[in-house]
Motif scaffolding. Structure first.
Motif, PDB file in Angstrom:
ATOM      1  N   HIS A 158       0.838  -1.190   0.000  1.00  0.00           N
ATOM      2  CA  HIS A 158       0.000   0.000   0.000  1.00  0.00           C
ATOM      3  C   HIS A 158       0.881   1.251   0.000  1.00  0.00           C
ATOM      4  CE1 HIS A 158      -3.888  -2.002   0.692  1.00  0.00           C
ATOM      5  NE2 HIS A 158      -3.205  -2.847   1.441  1.00  0.00           N
ATOM      6  N   THR A 159       0.389   2.299  -0.654  1.00  0.00           N
ATOM      7  CA  THR A 159       1.116   3.559  -0.710  1.00  0.00           C
ATOM      8  C   THR A 159       0.620   4.494   0.386  1.00  0.00           C
ATOM      9  OG1 THR A 159       1.428   3.382  -3.098  1.00  0.00           O
ATOM     10  CG2 THR A 159       1.680   5.569  -2.125  1.00  0.00           C
ATOM     11  N   TYR A 160       1.570   4.957   1.186  1.00  0.00           N
ATOM     12  CA  TYR A 160       1.260   5.913   2.250  1.00  0.00           C
ATOM     13  C   TYR A 160       2.064   7.187   1.998  1.00  0.00           C
ATOM     14  CZ  TYR A 160      -0.704   1.871   4.661  1.00  0.00           C
ATOM     15  OH  TYR A 160      -1.444   0.770   4.985  1.00  0.00           O
ATOM     16  N   THR A 161       1.509   8.315   2.429  1.00  0.00           N
ATOM     17  CA  THR A 161       2.188   9.595   2.210  1.00  0.00           C
ATOM     18  C   THR A 161       2.165  10.437   3.475  1.00  0.00           C
ATOM     19  OG1 THR A 161       0.184  10.757   1.476  1.00  0.00           O
ATOM     20  CG2 THR A 161       1.486   9.638  -0.217  1.00  0.00           C
ATOM     21  N   ARG A 162       3.087  11.380   3.510  1.00  0.00           N
ATOM     22  CA  ARG A 162       3.018  12.512   4.426  1.00  0.00           C
ATOM     23  C   ARG A 162       3.055  13.768   3.570  1.00  0.00           C
ATOM     24  NH1 ARG A 162       6.661   9.128   7.479  1.00  0.00           N
ATOM     25  NH2 ARG A 162       5.645   8.390   9.409  1.00  0.00           N
ATOM     26  N   THR A 163       2.385  14.799   4.021  1.00  0.00           N
ATOM     27  CA  THR A 163       2.242  16.008   3.214  1.00  0.00           C
ATOM     28  C   THR A 163       3.386  16.986   3.467  1.00  0.00           C
ATOM     29  OG1 THR A 163       0.976  17.270   4.852  1.00  0.00           O
ATOM     30  CG2 THR A 163      -0.264  15.752   3.416  1.00  0.00           C
ATOM     31  N   VAL A 164       3.436  18.011   2.610  1.00  0.00           N
ATOM     32  CA  VAL A 164       4.396  19.089   2.810  1.00  0.00           C
ATOM     33  C   VAL A 164       4.204  19.708   4.195  1.00  0.00           C
ATOM     34  CG1 VAL A 164       5.066  21.395   2.023  1.00  0.00           C
ATOM     35  CG2 VAL A 164       4.607  19.590   0.346  1.00  0.00           C
ATOM     36  N   ALA A 165       2.953  19.974   4.563  1.00  0.00           N
ATOM     37  CA  ALA A 165       2.670  20.581   5.872  1.00  0.00           C
ATOM     38  C   ALA A 165       3.113  19.671   7.012  1.00  0.00           C
ATOM     39  CB  ALA A 165       1.181  20.896   5.993  1.00  0.00           C
ATOM     40  N   ASP A 166       2.960  18.350   6.838  1.00  0.00           N
ATOM     41  CA  ASP A 166       3.411  17.408   7.867  1.00  0.00           C
ATOM     42  C   ASP A 166       4.913  17.553   8.110  1.00  0.00           C
ATOM     43  OD1 ASP A 166       0.889  16.291   8.189  1.00  0.00           O
ATOM     44  OD2 ASP A 166       1.242  14.731   6.686  1.00  0.00           O
ATOM     45  N   LEU A 167       5.676  17.617   7.030  1.00  0.00           N
ATOM     46  CA  LEU A 167       7.131  17.698   7.173  1.00  0.00           C
ATOM     47  C   LEU A 167       7.549  19.038   7.769  1.00  0.00           C
ATOM     48  CD1 LEU A 167       8.607  15.914   4.033  1.00  0.00           C
ATOM     49  CD2 LEU A 167       7.654  14.965   6.132  1.00  0.00           C
ATOM     50  N   ILE A 168       6.803  20.096   7.451  1.00  0.00           N
ATOM     51  CA  ILE A 168       7.086  21.401   8.060  1.00  0.00           C
ATOM     52  C   ILE A 168       6.785  21.358   9.556  1.00  0.00           C
ATOM     53  CG2 ILE A 168       6.346  23.813   8.162  1.00  0.00           C
ATOM     54  CD1 ILE A 168       5.927  23.690   5.124  1.00  0.00           C
ATOM     55  N   ASP A 169       5.598  20.829   9.896  1.00  0.00           N
ATOM     56  CA  ASP A 169       5.174  20.809  11.299  1.00  0.00           C
ATOM     57  C   ASP A 169       6.098  19.976  12.166  1.00  0.00           C
ATOM     58  OD1 ASP A 169       3.056  22.397  10.601  1.00  0.00           O
ATOM     59  OD2 ASP A 169       1.548  20.815  10.640  1.00  0.00           O
ATOM     60  N   THR A 170       6.696  18.932  11.599  1.00  0.00           N
ATOM     61  CA  THR A 170       7.585  18.065  12.376  1.00  0.00           C
ATOM     62  C   THR A 170       9.050  18.475  12.253  1.00  0.00           C
ATOM     63  OG1 THR A 170       7.641  16.479  10.523  1.00  0.00           O
ATOM     64  CG2 THR A 170       6.010  16.094  12.260  1.00  0.00           C
ATOM     65  N   GLY A 171       9.322  19.599  11.605  1.00  0.00           N
ATOM     66  CA  GLY A 171      10.670  20.131  11.536  1.00  0.00           C
ATOM     67  C   GLY A 171      11.568  19.494  10.509  1.00  0.00           C
ATOM     68  N   ARG A 172      11.005  18.657   9.624  1.00  0.00           N
ATOM     69  CA  ARG A 172      11.828  17.993   8.613  1.00  0.00           C
ATOM     70  C   ARG A 172      11.975  18.826   7.343  1.00  0.00           C
ATOM     71  NH1 ARG A 172       9.357  12.240   7.765  1.00  0.00           N
ATOM     72  NH2 ARG A 172      11.079  12.175   6.247  1.00  0.00           N
ATOM     73  N   LEU A 173      11.206  19.890   7.245  1.00  0.00           N
ATOM     74  CA  LEU A 173      11.258  20.767   6.072  1.00  0.00           C
ATOM     75  C   LEU A 173      11.164  22.197   6.555  1.00  0.00           C
ATOM     76  CD1 LEU A 173      11.222  20.854   2.913  1.00  0.00           C
ATOM     77  CD2 LEU A 173       8.726  20.887   3.061  1.00  0.00           C
ATOM     78  N   ASN A 174      12.044  23.047   6.044  1.00  0.00           N
ATOM     79  CA  ASN A 174      12.004  24.470   6.388  1.00  0.00           C
ATOM     80  C   ASN A 174      10.737  25.085   5.822  1.00  0.00           C
ATOM     81  OD1 ASN A 174      12.441  27.399   6.106  1.00  0.00           O
ATOM     82  ND2 ASN A 174      14.521  26.957   6.787  1.00  0.00           N
ATOM     83  N   SER A 175      10.015  25.836   6.636  1.00  0.00           N
ATOM     84  CA  SER A 175       8.734  26.389   6.206  1.00  0.00           C
ATOM     85  C   SER A 175       8.871  27.358   5.037  1.00  0.00           C
ATOM     86  CB  SER A 175       8.036  27.102   7.373  1.00  0.00           C
ATOM     87  OG  SER A 175       8.842  28.157   7.871  1.00  0.00           O
ATOM     88  N   ASP A 176      10.068  27.944   4.852  1.00  0.00           N
ATOM     89  CA  ASP A 176      10.267  28.883   3.747  1.00  0.00           C
ATOM     90  C   ASP A 176      10.507  28.173   2.420  1.00  0.00           C
ATOM     91  OD1 ASP A 176       9.985  31.088   5.378  1.00  0.00           O
ATOM     92  OD2 ASP A 176      12.127  31.217   5.820  1.00  0.00           O
ATOM     93  N   GLU A 177      10.947  26.906   2.481  1.00  0.00           N
ATOM     94  CA  GLU A 177      11.364  26.212   1.259  1.00  0.00           C
ATOM     95  C   GLU A 177      10.242  26.051   0.234  1.00  0.00           C
ATOM     96  OE1 GLU A 177      13.408  21.945   0.035  1.00  0.00           O
ATOM     97  OE2 GLU A 177      13.784  22.814   2.015  1.00  0.00           O
ATOM     98  N   PRO A 178       9.048  25.580   0.622  1.00  0.00           N
ATOM     99  CA  PRO A 178       8.013  25.400  -0.397  1.00  0.00           C
ATOM    100  C   PRO A 178       7.441  26.709  -0.923  1.00  0.00           C
ATOM    101  CG  PRO A 178       7.546  24.109   1.586  1.00  0.00           C
ATOM    102  CD  PRO A 178       8.613  25.078   1.925  1.00  0.00           C
ATOM    103  N   VAL A 179       7.523  27.770  -0.126  1.00  0.00           N
ATOM    104  CA  VAL A 179       6.809  28.991  -0.481  1.00  0.00           C
ATOM    105  C   VAL A 179       7.692  30.032  -1.151  1.00  0.00           C
ATOM    106  CG1 VAL A 179       7.183  30.266   1.663  1.00  0.00           C
ATOM    107  CG2 VAL A 179       5.039  30.577   0.431  1.00  0.00           C
ATOM    108  N   SER A 180       9.023  29.893  -1.046  1.00  0.00           N
ATOM    109  CA  SER A 180       9.901  30.984  -1.469  1.00  0.00           C
ATOM    110  C   SER A 180       9.744  31.335  -2.937  1.00  0.00           C
ATOM    111  CB  SER A 180      11.362  30.641  -1.157  1.00  0.00           C
ATOM    112  OG  SER A 180      11.757  29.478  -1.856  1.00  0.00           O
TER     113      SER A 180
END
Length: 377
Positions: A97-119
């Motif tokens: 089965h395919t499972y995902t986490r979203t961009v917001a999930d990775l931002i909220d958990t600190g795995r993605l800088n919040s500025d990266e997707p929006v810059s």
């Protein structure tokens, strides 16, 4: 392969269907503005990477159309940009089965800088707002999914799956209103084990996490508790319902401007029938306007996804056409200025708006850069 020469100034634009009925693209909006005090324009994009040339021209065209309509119809305009940070950012295959986490999930958990997707989007939107004089706001998906009309529509879809499933899932009959694991945020992308139930004031979503077992998410209709991911057709219907409601809440003429993907068969087989099933009179439907499709050399929609997957087998593209940051680094703001001058013509002239353009055509508009002798598609 060489770059296509600059488009000739006397290029002929065929007067396609709707151009026979309109002198200006503002004529598409004119019948819906009676009694309204302003134009409320919405558009959306997934936050799963920097914009490519197709997204860039779509966003610029949204602002150009809003400015043209505001000037022609003498109404102030405002743009709402729905930032779809519910886009998949991580994919895992577990037990087939395919499972995902979203961009917001990775931002909220600190795995993605919040500025990266929006810059990249922010640079583009700020340029367009300054050039057009039309202000904008960014609305994250978490805020969007909690809006009362959006949740009302969700409840109506969940309460009448027999009416909506043929519209939103004609191939497999699977309604995709997906929760995520409350502990690790994994979401079953395929919704294979999903169960959706509606009571009088909530929607209950039952799923299972491969690590933490079964769980239930309750979406309050009149509140903000609960979170869900709606797939594209469900979200499209919710947006139509929302914009119809906003005519009253904002005393605004609601205008949806999106890429041409969402016109044609999509509008005819998904959105329009759903609005009819929801009982929304046609006079209250949001005005839908679609921007030109940017084509590769085969005549298909220019696809960054396919280029990432297949590389030159798909198309021999300069990186600047695939990545806004590269475009700006190579050409500076002059690139956006050149594209803006072009899309302003699209915004006013129906014959220029209701058609497609090749990536070659757009590449030829750009000021000289080191890659200018390379190929474009």
């Amino acid at each position: 392969m060489t770059m296509t020469p600059n488009p000739p100034p006397d290029l002929i634009f065929a007067p396609v269907g709707i151009a026979h009925l309109t002198r200006s693209n503002a004529d598409l909006i004119r019948p819906a503005v009676h009694g309204m005090t302003r134009l409320r324009v919405t558009t959306a994009a997934q936050f799963n990477g920097t914009p490519h040339i197709g997204t860039v021209t779509t966003m610029l065209t949204v602002f150009a159309l809003a400015a043209h309509a505001a000037d022609t119809l003498d109404l102030p305009a405002h743009i709402v940009f729905d930032a779809l940070d519910n886009a998949p950012a991580e994919r895992l295959t577990i037990n087939g089965h395919t499972y995902t986490r979203t961009v917001a999930d990775l931002i909220d958990t600190g795995r993605l800088n919040s500025d990266e997707p929006v810059s990249g989007f922010r640079r583009l939107l700020d340029f367009a707002a300054t050039a057009s004089g039309v202000p904008y706001e960014i609305r994250p998906y978490t805020d969007y999914q909690a809006l009362l009309p959006v949740r009302e529509c969700l409840h109506r879809i969940a309460s009448r799956p027999e009416d909506f499933t043929p519209l939103v899932a004609p191939a497999d009959g699977r309604l995709r209103i997906r929760p995520r694991c409350p502990r690790c945020r994994l979401m079953d992308k395929t919704a294979a084990g999903l169960r959706v139930e509606a009571d009088t004031d909530a929607v209950h979503l039952y799923s299972a996490c491969p690590h933490h077992g079964p769980y239930r998410e309750t979406i309050e209709i009149a509140g903000t508790e609960g979170w869900y991911d709606a797939n594209t057709p469900v979200r499209s219907i919710q947006k139509g319902y929302l914009l119809a409601a906003e005519r009253d809440t904002h005393q605004a003429c609601s205008v949806s401007i999106d890429g041409a993907d969402w016109g044609g068969a999509w509008h005819a087989h998904v959105l329009a029938p759903a609005l009819a099933v929801l009982g929304i009179p046609a006079a209250r439907w949001p005005v839908s306007v679609f921007t030109p499709t940017i084509l590769d050399r085969t005549g298909g929609k220019l696809s960054k996804t396919l280029y990432v997957r297949y590389g030159p087998q798909y198309a021999d593209l300069p990186q600047a056409l695939l990545d806004l940051d590269t475009l700006l680094n190579d050409h500076g703001q002059d690139a956006l200025a050149a594209l803006w001058a072009e899309v302003r013509q699209w915004a006013a002239d129906p014959s220029r708006l209701h058609r497609s353009y090749t990536a070659d055509y757009l590449a030829a508009l750009l000021p000289a850069a080191p890659y200018a002798t390379g190929a474009a598609a």
